[in-house]
Design a protein around this motif. Sequence first.
Motif, PDB file in Angstrom:
ATOM      1  N   LYS A  19      91.734  35.034  80.519  1.00 43.89           N
ATOM      2  CA  LYS A  19      92.819  35.053  81.488  1.00 43.89           C
ATOM      3  C   LYS A  19      92.687  36.222  82.442  1.00 43.89           C
ATOM      4  CE  LYS A  19      95.815  32.526  78.441  1.00 43.89           C
ATOM      5  NZ  LYS A  19      97.078  32.437  77.741  1.00 43.89           N
ATOM      6  N   SER A  53      90.785  41.960  74.732  1.00 48.36           N
ATOM      7  CA  SER A  53      92.094  42.099  74.083  1.00 48.36           C
ATOM      8  C   SER A  53      92.659  43.502  74.227  1.00 48.36           C
ATOM      9  CB  SER A  53      91.992  41.750  72.596  1.00 48.36           C
ATOM     10  OG  SER A  53      91.171  42.687  71.926  1.00 48.36           O
ATOM     11  N   ALA A 101      95.377  44.502  79.605  1.00 52.24           N
ATOM     12  CA  ALA A 101      96.406  43.547  80.026  1.00 52.24           C
ATOM     13  C   ALA A 101      96.564  43.638  81.536  1.00 52.24           C
ATOM     14  CB  ALA A 101      97.723  43.844  79.341  1.00 52.24           C
ATOM     15  N   HIS A 102      96.929  42.528  82.133  1.00 51.35           N
ATOM     16  CA  HIS A 102      97.154  42.492  83.573  1.00 51.35           C
ATOM     17  C   HIS A 102      98.334  43.398  83.929  1.00 51.35           C
ATOM     18  CE1 HIS A 102      97.797  40.813  87.573  1.00 51.35           C
ATOM     19  NE2 HIS A 102      96.551  40.408  87.478  1.00 51.35           N
ATOM     20  N   THR A 159     101.523  42.958  81.434  1.00 51.87           N
ATOM     21  CA  THR A 159     102.115  41.641  81.233  1.00 51.87           C
ATOM     22  C   THR A 159     101.059  40.686  80.700  1.00 51.87           C
ATOM     23  OG1 THR A 159     103.308  39.810  82.266  1.00 51.87           O
ATOM     24  CG2 THR A 159     101.658  40.902  83.605  1.00 51.87           C
ATOM     25  N   ARG A 160     101.513  39.666  79.982  1.00 52.59           N
ATOM     26  CA  ARG A 160     100.601  38.620  79.549  1.00 52.59           C
ATOM     27  C   ARG A 160     100.440  37.632  80.698  1.00 52.59           C
ATOM     28  NH1 ARG A 160     104.241  38.697  75.429  1.00 52.59           N
ATOM     29  NH2 ARG A 160     104.800  36.533  75.772  1.00 52.59           N
ATOM     30  N   ARG A 195      99.779  33.471  81.740  1.00 56.15           N
ATOM     31  CA  ARG A 195      99.770  32.073  81.293  1.00 56.15           C
ATOM     32  C   ARG A 195      99.286  31.196  82.441  1.00 56.15           C
ATOM     33  NH1 ARG A 195     105.826  32.295  81.200  1.00 56.15           N
ATOM     34  NH2 ARG A 195     106.454  31.615  83.270  1.00 56.15           N
ATOM     35  N   LYS A 234     105.914  38.211  82.587  1.00 52.71           N
ATOM     36  CA  LYS A 234     107.100  39.065  82.809  1.00 52.71           C
ATOM     37  C   LYS A 234     107.818  38.759  84.119  1.00 52.71           C
ATOM     38  CE  LYS A 234     106.620  43.263  80.152  1.00 52.71           C
ATOM     39  NZ  LYS A 234     106.194  44.646  80.135  1.00 52.71           N
TER      40      LYS A 234
END
Length: 110
Positions: free
Chosen positions: A10, A74, A77-78, A86-87, A89, A103
């Motif tokens: 991602k 892992s 994170a962005h 934030t994650r 998707r 978020k």
Amino acid sequence: MAAAQKMKMKIKKGDRVIVLSGKDKGKTGDVTLAMPKDGKVVVSGVNVAVRHTKPSQGDPQGGLVRSEAPMHVSKVAHVTADGKPTRVRFEIQGGKKVRVAVKTGEKIGG
């Protein structure tokens, strides 16, 4: 030892990320290289490895060579506009699959 599984990453080249763990925790930088087969990314200015090199014909001076080493995806994170992690998707918008920040709900990239 099991082989690493290839997964849909991602995080892509050019994304702004923050380091979540390790010696560089809290630092931010841009992804300069993404390696989906290994599940690793190279972030500018983060996880810098120092190598001592002998003088040679190609490098007559020798000395210390600093370069960014890959780190597992892992561990990063962005980053949102306010600088918080934030994650990410995937959503279908207008018939296209786009990345969205969990978020804030804002679209990531083009």
